[in-house]
Design an enzyme around this catalytic site. Structure first.
Site, PDB file in Angstrom:
ATOM      1  N   HIS A  84      10.113   1.263  -4.004  1.00  0.00           N
ATOM      2  CA  HIS A  84       8.823   0.625  -4.268  1.00  0.00           C
ATOM      3  C   HIS A  84       7.866   1.605  -4.939  1.00  0.00           C
ATOM      4  O   HIS A  84       7.911   2.801  -4.712  1.00  0.00           O
ATOM      5  CB  HIS A  84       8.218   0.101  -2.969  1.00  0.00           C
ATOM      6  CG  HIS A  84       8.934  -1.100  -2.442  1.00  0.00           C
ATOM      7  ND1 HIS A  84       8.403  -1.904  -1.468  1.00  0.00           N
ATOM      8  CD2 HIS A  84      10.138  -1.638  -2.750  1.00  0.00           C
ATOM      9  CE1 HIS A  84       9.240  -2.896  -1.197  1.00  0.00           C
ATOM     10  NE2 HIS A  84      10.310  -2.747  -1.956  1.00  0.00           N
ATOM     11  N   GLU A 127       4.764   2.235  -4.517  1.00  0.00           N
ATOM     12  CA  GLU A 127       3.893   3.014  -3.644  1.00  0.00           C
ATOM     13  C   GLU A 127       4.585   4.303  -3.192  1.00  0.00           C
ATOM     14  O   GLU A 127       3.978   5.365  -3.153  1.00  0.00           O
ATOM     15  CB  GLU A 127       3.481   2.186  -2.415  1.00  0.00           C
ATOM     16  CG  GLU A 127       2.689   0.940  -2.755  1.00  0.00           C
ATOM     17  CD  GLU A 127       3.557  -0.296  -3.022  1.00  0.00           C
ATOM     18  OE1 GLU A 127       2.982  -1.392  -3.122  1.00  0.00           O
ATOM     19  OE2 GLU A 127       4.790  -0.163  -3.135  1.00  0.00           O
ATOM     20  N   CYS A 141       3.878  -3.875   0.633  1.00  0.00           N
ATOM     21  CA  CYS A 141       4.619  -4.537   1.702  1.00  0.00           C
ATOM     22  C   CYS A 141       4.328  -3.803   3.018  1.00  0.00           C
ATOM     23  O   CYS A 141       3.667  -2.753   3.019  1.00  0.00           O
ATOM     24  CB  CYS A 141       6.121  -4.530   1.398  1.00  0.00           C
ATOM     25  SG  CYS A 141       6.904  -2.898   1.520  1.00  0.00           S
ATOM     26  N   CYS A 173       5.647  -0.071   3.053  1.00  0.00           N
ATOM     27  CA  CYS A 173       4.859   0.812   2.180  1.00  0.00           C
ATOM     28  C   CYS A 173       3.472   1.053   2.761  1.00  0.00           C
ATOM     29  O   CYS A 173       2.944   2.166   2.687  1.00  0.00           O
ATOM     30  CB  CYS A 173       4.766   0.229   0.773  1.00  0.00           C
ATOM     31  SG  CYS A 173       6.329   0.318  -0.130  1.00  0.00           S
TER      32      CYS A 173
END
Length: 142
Positions: A54, A56, A85, A88
């Site tokens: 991801h 992040e 999410c 994260c």
């Protein structure tokens, strides 16, 4: 390039309830560092999620390459196509707790909700409790 193409930005950051076909998360960032009482430096650019990682987490890896000094203040502003999410948000909250001299502002085009466990609101609340400012961009903000 550190600049995203306008067409790509408009496509991925459009605030839609059902964002069909928009499976990638883009993150435009601005980082300001206080180098001394009279000088600042800054960095900017964008990232997107890559092969199962991801965006992040990619940004945290990017930041970990810097030397984050406890005596300096850092201001990080993100403009994300999706909000973080749950996982994260947990990583980000832990990071902010570890670096209290870093301020994070997140502006998301859309809220991400996973239909499987629906825990994202709790993750965002924890991230906010760790000091992050989180807001959803409005049409005017796009």
């Amino acid at each position: 390039s550190v600049f995203m193409k306008q067409k790509k930005f408009i496509y991925h950051y459009k605030n839609l309830r059902w964002a069909k076909g928009r499976h990638e998360t883009y993150l435009c960032y601005i980082v300001k560092r206080r180098n001394s009482p009279t000088s600042d430096s800054f960095d900017f650019g964008f990232l997107r999620n890559r092969s199962g990682c991801h965006v992040e987490v990619l940004f945290l890896k990017y930041m970990s390459a810097w030397q984050i000094y406890p005596g300096r203040s850092y201001s990080v502003t993100w403009f994300c196509s999706w909000s973080p999410c749950y996982d994260c948000a947990q990583h980000l909250a832990d990071f902010l707790i570890q670096y209290p001299n870093l301020r994070l502002r997140i502006f998301a085009a859309r809220l991400y909700f996973c239909e499987e466990n629906n825990s994202e609101p709790e993750g965002l609340r924890r991230l906010q409790a760790a000091g992050a400012h989180i807001a959803v961009m409005t049409f005017k903000g796009e």
